[in-house]
Design a protein around this motif. Structure first.
Motif, short mmCIF file in Angstrom:
data_model
loop_
_atom_site.label_atom_id
_atom_site.label_comp_id
_atom_site.label_asym_id
_atom_site.label_seq_id
_atom_site.Cartn_x
_atom_site.Cartn_y
_atom_site.Cartn_z
N SER A 78 4.30 -8.06 -22.80
CA SER A 78 3.51 -8.38 -21.62
C SER A 78 3.05 -7.08 -20.98
O SER A 78 3.81 -6.10 -20.91
N LEU A 79 1.79 -7.06 -20.54
CA LEU A 79 1.19 -5.89 -19.92
C LEU A 79 0.68 -6.27 -18.53
O LEU A 79 -0.14 -7.20 -18.40
N ASN A 80 1.14 -5.56 -17.52
CA ASN A 80 0.74 -5.83 -16.14
C ASN A 80 -0.63 -5.19 -15.89
O ASN A 80 -0.75 -3.97 -15.89
N VAL A 81 -1.63 -6.03 -15.69
CA VAL A 81 -2.99 -5.53 -15.50
C VAL A 81 -3.34 -5.49 -14.02
O VAL A 81 -3.43 -4.42 -13.41
N ASP A 82 -3.55 -6.63 -13.41
CA ASP A 82 -3.93 -6.70 -12.00
C ASP A 82 -3.28 -7.95 -11.44
O ASP A 82 -3.88 -9.02 -11.41
N MET A 83 -2.03 -7.82 -11.01
CA MET A 83 -1.22 -8.99 -10.68
C MET A 83 -0.41 -8.73 -9.42
O MET A 83 -0.22 -7.59 -8.99
N ASP A 84 0.11 -9.81 -8.85
CA ASP A 84 1.06 -9.75 -7.75
C ASP A 84 2.40 -9.30 -8.32
O ASP A 84 3.01 -10.01 -9.12
N LEU A 85 2.87 -8.11 -7.91
CA LEU A 85 4.13 -7.58 -8.45
C LEU A 85 5.35 -8.04 -7.64
O LEU A 85 6.49 -7.75 -8.04
N GLU A 86 5.13 -8.77 -6.55
CA GLU A 86 6.26 -9.16 -5.69
C GLU A 86 7.37 -9.90 -6.44
O GLU A 86 8.56 -9.64 -6.20
#
Length: 205
Positions: free
Chosen positions: A151-159
């Protein structure tokens, strides 16, 4: 070289996708093509085989699903690309470590194309920007074939990552491409296509 099918599944619920991965792995034979599935999941925590309950701190309204990959707990949600690798690694002449290297190198190459300097950590699988984790991976092997993936974090809510100890590491900070590139617009579909291409390229080496 074995055929490699690249599939874009859009947004897909976690459990049916998990069952489909297992079914494909159980039903495939020596002639079955390898498959890469690119998708996003609605919000979900997944807990690996060796996952410890104490790493799930406060899931709140986000479901926690027990799965059969390696590793501890992680989070999936919109704005994050997930890529599953159903690959006959024996047929491709890869060991588990080599497959992990393939995945990590593909992510590093993709991020470099966006001007983000990233690297894997041998002691903690995944890809990091400095000390912050930007991509996770977890695999399962059955009958010489892999499933699960990255999984790659692109533009997401990191909360939601603050509700767990990501990958079992207390205090581990998580980042995203958007956070590394403030003010720069990211085309989610373009990032996904590049990720798919980067992993396919590494597998064909």
């Amino acid at each position: 070289m074995a055929e490699l099918l690249c599939k874009r599944l859009g947004e897909a619920d976690y459990l049916p996708t998990f069952e489909a991965m297992k079914a494909l792995t159980d039903e495939r034979n020596a002639d079955s093509p390898d498959e890469l599935w690119l998708l996003q999941h609605p919000r979900v925590f997944t807990q690996g085989r060796a996952g410890k309950a104490e790493h799930v701190l406060a899931p709140g309204d986000i479901p926690v699903v027990q799965v059969d990959r390696g590793g501890q707990v992680t989070y999936h949600g919109p704005g994050q690309w997930v890529l599953y690798l159903m690959v006959d690694i024996k047929r491709r002449g890869l060991g588990v470590r080599a497959l992990v290297d393939v995945i990590e190198q593909a992510i590093v190459d993709l991020l470099a194309a966006y001007g983000i300097a990233a690297a894997p950590k041998p002691e903690a699988p995944g890809v990091y920007v400095g000390a912050d984790k930007i991509a996770s991976l977890g695999l399962r092997l059955r009958r010489g074939c892999s499933y699960h993936g990255l999984s790659l974090n692109v533009d997401m809510d990191l909360e939601p990552f603050s509700r767990i100890n990501p990958c079992g590491y207390e205090g581990l900070q998580v980042t995203s491409m958007a956070r590394c590139l403030p003010g720069q617009a990211l085309d989610m579909e373009e990032v996904g296509d590049r990720l798919l291409s980067a992993v396919a390229h590494q597998l064909k080496q």
